[in-house]
Write a protein that holds these residues in place. Sequence first.
Motif, PDB file in Angstrom:
ATOM      1  N   ILE A 151       0.871  -1.172   0.000  1.00  0.00           N
ATOM      2  CA  ILE A 151       0.000   0.000   0.000  1.00  0.00           C
ATOM      3  C   ILE A 151       0.910   1.224   0.000  1.00  0.00           C
ATOM      4  CG2 ILE A 151      -0.244   0.013   2.511  1.00  0.00           C
ATOM      5  CD1 ILE A 151      -3.144   1.109   1.970  1.00  0.00           C
ATOM      6  N   GLY A 152       0.576   2.187  -0.838  1.00  0.00           N
ATOM      7  CA  GLY A 152       1.393   3.385  -0.952  1.00  0.00           C
ATOM      8  C   GLY A 152       0.552   4.637  -1.042  1.00  0.00           C
ATOM      9  N   TYR A 153       1.141   5.740  -0.634  1.00  0.00           N
ATOM     10  CA  TYR A 153       0.489   7.041  -0.683  1.00  0.00           C
ATOM     11  C   TYR A 153       1.502   8.068  -1.168  1.00  0.00           C
ATOM     12  CZ  TYR A 153      -1.782  11.353   0.794  1.00  0.00           C
ATOM     13  OH  TYR A 153      -2.353  12.593   0.814  1.00  0.00           O
ATOM     14  N   ALA A 154       1.093   8.929  -2.077  1.00  0.00           N
ATOM     15  CA  ALA A 154       1.960   9.993  -2.576  1.00  0.00           C
ATOM     16  C   ALA A 154       1.154  11.287  -2.679  1.00  0.00           C
ATOM     17  CB  ALA A 154       2.526   9.621  -3.937  1.00  0.00           C
ATOM     18  N   LYS A 155       1.864  12.403  -2.536  1.00  0.00           N
ATOM     19  CA  LYS A 155       1.211  13.708  -2.565  1.00  0.00           C
ATOM     20  C   LYS A 155       2.157  14.710  -3.206  1.00  0.00           C
ATOM     21  CE  LYS A 155      -1.226  16.785   0.592  1.00  0.00           C
ATOM     22  NZ  LYS A 155      -1.621  16.984   1.982  1.00  0.00           N
ATOM     23  N   SER A 156       1.595  15.670  -3.929  1.00  0.00           N
ATOM     24  CA  SER A 156       2.406  16.714  -4.551  1.00  0.00           C
ATOM     25  C   SER A 156       2.394  17.966  -3.682  1.00  0.00           C
ATOM     26  CB  SER A 156       1.863  17.042  -5.938  1.00  0.00           C
ATOM     27  OG  SER A 156       0.625  17.715  -5.825  1.00  0.00           O
ATOM     28  N   ASP A 157       3.293  18.878  -4.004  1.00  0.00           N
ATOM     29  CA  ASP A 157       3.247  20.200  -3.388  1.00  0.00           C
ATOM     30  C   ASP A 157       2.098  20.987  -4.006  1.00  0.00           C
ATOM     31  OD1 ASP A 157       5.453  19.771  -1.771  1.00  0.00           O
ATOM     32  OD2 ASP A 157       6.864  20.518  -3.277  1.00  0.00           O
ATOM     33  N   LYS A 158       1.742  22.069  -3.369  1.00  0.00           N
ATOM     34  CA  LYS A 158       0.702  22.939  -3.925  1.00  0.00           C
ATOM     35  C   LYS A 158       1.302  23.706  -5.102  1.00  0.00           C
ATOM     36  CE  LYS A 158      -1.703  23.584   0.430  1.00  0.00           C
ATOM     37  NZ  LYS A 158      -2.072  24.543   1.477  1.00  0.00           N
ATOM     38  N   ASP A 159       0.602  23.691  -6.226  1.00  0.00           N
ATOM     39  CA  ASP A 159       1.027  24.409  -7.419  1.00  0.00           C
ATOM     40  C   ASP A 159       0.072  25.586  -7.619  1.00  0.00           C
ATOM     41  OD1 ASP A 159       2.433  25.028  -9.723  1.00  0.00           O
ATOM     42  OD2 ASP A 159       1.155  23.753 -10.978  1.00  0.00           O
ATOM     43  N   HIS A 160       0.568  26.791  -7.354  1.00  0.00           N
ATOM     44  CA  HIS A 160      -0.290  27.977  -7.438  1.00  0.00           C
ATOM     45  C   HIS A 160      -0.557  28.341  -8.895  1.00  0.00           C
ATOM     46  CE1 HIS A 160      -0.416  28.851  -3.173  1.00  0.00           C
ATOM     47  NE2 HIS A 160       0.836  28.428  -3.139  1.00  0.00           N
ATOM     48  N   ALA A 161      -1.809  28.638  -9.183  1.00  0.00           N
ATOM     49  CA  ALA A 161      -2.224  29.007 -10.538  1.00  0.00           C
ATOM     50  C   ALA A 161      -2.272  30.520 -10.654  1.00  0.00           C
ATOM     51  CB  ALA A 161      -3.582  28.404 -10.842  1.00  0.00           C
ATOM     52  N   ASP A 162      -1.994  31.021 -11.851  1.00  0.00           N
ATOM     53  CA  ASP A 162      -2.057  32.464 -12.110  1.00  0.00           C
ATOM     54  C   ASP A 162      -3.476  32.845 -12.483  1.00  0.00           C
ATOM     55  OD1 ASP A 162       0.666  32.813 -11.674  1.00  0.00           O
ATOM     56  OD2 ASP A 162       1.163  32.377 -13.766  1.00  0.00           O
ATOM     57  N   ILE A 163      -4.126  33.585 -11.590  1.00  0.00           N
ATOM     58  CA  ILE A 163      -5.455  34.125 -11.877  1.00  0.00           C
ATOM     59  C   ILE A 163      -5.474  35.579 -11.431  1.00  0.00           C
ATOM     60  CG2 ILE A 163      -6.627  31.908 -11.727  1.00  0.00           C
ATOM     61  CD1 ILE A 163      -7.516  32.626  -8.940  1.00  0.00           C
ATOM     62  N   THR A 164      -6.511  36.307 -11.777  1.00  0.00           N
ATOM     63  CA  THR A 164      -6.555  37.739 -11.475  1.00  0.00           C
ATOM     64  C   THR A 164      -6.704  37.993  -9.982  1.00  0.00           C
ATOM     65  OG1 THR A 164      -8.943  37.791 -11.826  1.00  0.00           O
ATOM     66  CG2 THR A 164      -7.540  38.285 -13.725  1.00  0.00           C
ATOM     67  N   PHE A 165      -6.001  39.020  -9.518  1.00  0.00           N
ATOM     68  CA  PHE A 165      -6.063  39.421  -8.122  1.00  0.00           C
ATOM     69  C   PHE A 165      -7.436  39.996  -7.843  1.00  0.00           C
ATOM     70  CE2 PHE A 165      -5.363  42.378  -4.619  1.00  0.00           C
ATOM     71  CZ  PHE A 165      -4.745  41.532  -3.717  1.00  0.00           C
ATOM     72  N   PRO A 166      -8.066  39.793  -6.777  1.00  0.00           N
ATOM     73  CA  PRO A 166      -7.683  39.234  -5.491  1.00  0.00           C
ATOM     74  C   PRO A 166      -8.003  37.745  -5.338  1.00  0.00           C
ATOM     75  CG  PRO A 166      -9.746  40.357  -5.204  1.00  0.00           C
ATOM     76  CD  PRO A 166      -9.355  40.500  -6.649  1.00  0.00           C
ATOM     77  N   SER A 167      -8.425  37.104  -6.405  1.00  0.00           N
ATOM     78  CA  SER A 167      -8.714  35.668  -6.318  1.00  0.00           C
ATOM     79  C   SER A 167      -7.429  34.877  -6.088  1.00  0.00           C
ATOM     80  CB  SER A 167      -9.383  35.187  -7.603  1.00  0.00           C
ATOM     81  OG  SER A 167     -10.596  35.854  -7.807  1.00  0.00           O
ATOM     82  N   GLU A 168      -7.579  33.697  -5.496  1.00  0.00           N
ATOM     83  CA  GLU A 168      -6.442  32.807  -5.255  1.00  0.00           C
ATOM     84  C   GLU A 168      -6.805  31.414  -5.750  1.00  0.00           C
ATOM     85  OE1 GLU A 168      -4.649  33.084  -1.256  1.00  0.00           O
ATOM     86  OE2 GLU A 168      -6.191  34.603  -0.885  1.00  0.00           O
ATOM     87  N   SER A 169      -5.783  30.653  -6.157  1.00  0.00           N
ATOM     88  CA  SER A 169      -6.041  29.302  -6.643  1.00  0.00           C
ATOM     89  C   SER A 169      -4.775  28.468  -6.569  1.00  0.00           C
ATOM     90  CB  SER A 169      -6.539  29.354  -8.091  1.00  0.00           C
ATOM     91  OG  SER A 169      -6.717  28.056  -8.595  1.00  0.00           O
TER      92      SER A 169
END
Length: 178
Positions: free
Chosen positions: A68-86
């Motif tokens: 059994i295995g588990y893997a996870k990535s880092d958060k990859d921030h997306a470029d969207i217009t300010f003040p939104s975040e993603s």
Amino acid sequence: MTKYLIMLVLLATSLQANANMPAEDPNPSFTPKISLTADYIPAAIDMYGITLAPYHHDRDYAQWGYYIGYAKSDKDHADITFPSESYTQDTMWRFGLSYSLTNNFSLYGGASSYNHETHYTSGKTPKIVDGEPIWEEESDTTWGGEVGLRYMMDFGLMISTGYNSASETAVFSLGWAI
């Protein structure tokens, strides 16, 4: 008084259980082993994880094991217009069976669940003191299979590589078996 009586019964039972155990393993080539490996999965966002793989526990099925295995990535921030975040983040669960061809080589195969999550805000905050934006989440899960080959060196170092159809990439593992 009753606690001493219970302790005496437990001691006598444990002595009897130890007396019935075999002195030595008649077939030492199939001793139980367990491996812990660090994994690298070069998916859309690189994932890192761990896999736990016990095998050789049942004398009737000595060549079989599981993992059994588990893997996870880092958060990859997306470029969207300010003040939104993603940001996006990937996770993967892997589980299956392994079969030892020799003492050093084994094949493994099983199923995997690859989850791609997108987290985002609208950029609007509640009109209260210290208001934080409200985060929304979208998730896409892909099920697939995997197959691979493990090589365990005599001193315990384990190397494995395989292919995962859910992420459509390879899985590389390096670890230790005891």
